[in-house]
Scaffold this motif. Structure first.
Motif, PDB file in Angstrom:
ATOM      1  N   ALA A  14       4.466  27.294 -18.510  1.00 55.42           N
ATOM      2  CA  ALA A  14       3.266  26.858 -19.230  1.00 55.42           C
ATOM      3  C   ALA A  14       3.213  25.332 -19.342  1.00 55.42           C
ATOM      4  O   ALA A  14       2.130  24.746 -19.395  1.00 55.42           O
ATOM      5  N   LEU A  15       4.385  24.707 -19.356  1.00 54.35           N
ATOM      6  CA  LEU A  15       4.444  23.240 -19.402  1.00 54.35           C
ATOM      7  C   LEU A  15       4.265  22.614 -18.014  1.00 54.35           C
ATOM      8  O   LEU A  15       4.202  21.398 -17.891  1.00 54.35           O
ATOM      9  N   LEU A  33      23.846  25.760 -24.021  1.00 52.40           N
ATOM     10  CA  LEU A  33      22.863  26.456 -23.204  1.00 52.40           C
ATOM     11  C   LEU A  33      22.292  25.428 -22.236  1.00 52.40           C
ATOM     12  O   LEU A  33      21.594  24.510 -22.638  1.00 52.40           O
ATOM     13  N   GLN A  34      22.628  25.574 -20.966  1.00 50.22           N
ATOM     14  CA  GLN A  34      22.183  24.638 -19.933  1.00 50.22           C
ATOM     15  C   GLN A  34      20.947  25.208 -19.249  1.00 50.22           C
ATOM     16  O   GLN A  34      20.979  26.301 -18.694  1.00 50.22           O
ATOM     17  N   VAL A  35      19.861  24.445 -19.308  1.00 53.00           N
ATOM     18  CA  VAL A  35      18.611  24.832 -18.683  1.00 53.00           C
ATOM     19  C   VAL A  35      18.272  23.791 -17.626  1.00 53.00           C
ATOM     20  O   VAL A  35      18.140  22.610 -17.939  1.00 53.00           O
ATOM     21  N   MET A  36      18.170  24.232 -16.386  1.00 50.88           N
ATOM     22  CA  MET A  36      17.763  23.344 -15.299  1.00 50.88           C
ATOM     23  C   MET A  36      16.344  23.707 -14.895  1.00 50.88           C
ATOM     24  O   MET A  36      16.031  24.883 -14.698  1.00 50.88           O
ATOM     25  N   ALA A  37      15.508  22.688 -14.769  1.00 49.55           N
ATOM     26  CA  ALA A  37      14.115  22.897 -14.384  1.00 49.55           C
ATOM     27  C   ALA A  37      13.694  21.773 -13.459  1.00 49.55           C
ATOM     28  O   ALA A  37      14.413  20.784 -13.291  1.00 49.55           O
ATOM     29  N   ARG A  52      10.070  17.019 -23.229  1.00 53.17           N
ATOM     30  CA  ARG A  52       9.013  18.010 -23.448  1.00 53.17           C
ATOM     31  C   ARG A  52       9.566  19.433 -23.391  1.00 53.17           C
ATOM     32  O   ARG A  52       9.281  20.262 -24.255  1.00 53.17           O
ATOM     33  N   ILE A  53      10.347  19.709 -22.372  1.00 51.94           N
ATOM     34  CA  ILE A  53      10.915  21.050 -22.222  1.00 51.94           C
ATOM     35  C   ILE A  53      11.859  21.355 -23.382  1.00 51.94           C
ATOM     36  O   ILE A  53      11.803  22.433 -23.980  1.00 51.94           O
TER      37      ILE A  53
END
Length: 171
Positions: A14-15, A33-37, A52-53
């Motif tokens: 959505a972002l 908690l590792q978030v890759m985007a 933002r994320i």
């Protein structure tokens, strides 16, 4: 982590970003908690994107509370020698060198390195460093990542280096 990924992926999309990987790292001493985007158009993120994320995911994770205990949230780009976690990654990065680890041995080996040759359906094709052609079902891959080469560095040069040569002293 599948539950967490299903929870946060719609928010990341959505972002305007794509989710690359969700993992819990750091063990019990420093659970993170590792978030890759990444941005779909550039495959990169800048600091503003990460902010933002991170802000949006913090809200969602606080509300849903899918992880027991305290942890840190880390949002980042996959980096240059990125993990290959989605089937499309193997197609998109064809022509680049990668290392693939399997869930079980194939041809007496559990790891292969070489040049990605793309996909046939859900089968990853790789030209091994030994000159042999290998085909591995995506479902048999435990982990995979791009290998750092001059070709990869040239292909993933930052979109902007503004401020990279400036040191800001505070205080």
């Amino acid at each position: 982590m599948d539950t967490v990924a299903r929870l946060i992926e719609p928010e990341v999309k959505a972002l305007g970003y794509e989710l690359v990987r969700v993992a819990m790292i750091g063990g019990t001493s420093d659970p993170t908690l590792q978030v890759m985007a990444e941005r779909p158009d550039t495959r990169q993120l800048d600091l503003g994107d990460c902010e933002r994320i991170s802000r949006r995911l913090s809200e969602i994770l606080d509300l849903a509370d899918p992880i027991e205990g305290a942890y840190r949230l880390e949002v980042s780009s996959p980096g240059i020698d990125r993990p290959l976690t989605r089937l499309k990654d193997f197609r998109d990065w064809a022509g680049f060198e990668a290392r693939i680890a399997l869930t079980a041995p194939k041809a007496s080996r559990k790891q292969f390195s070489g040049t990605l040759e793309g996909l046939t359906g859900e089968t990853v094709k790789l030209l091994g460093k030994d000159g042999q052609n290998y085909e591995v079902a995506f479902s048999e891959i435990a982990s995979a990542k791009l290998l750092l080469t001059d070709k990869l560095i040239k292909a993933t040069a930052p979109l902007s280096t503004e401020g990279a040569d400036t040191i800001k002293m505070e205080g």
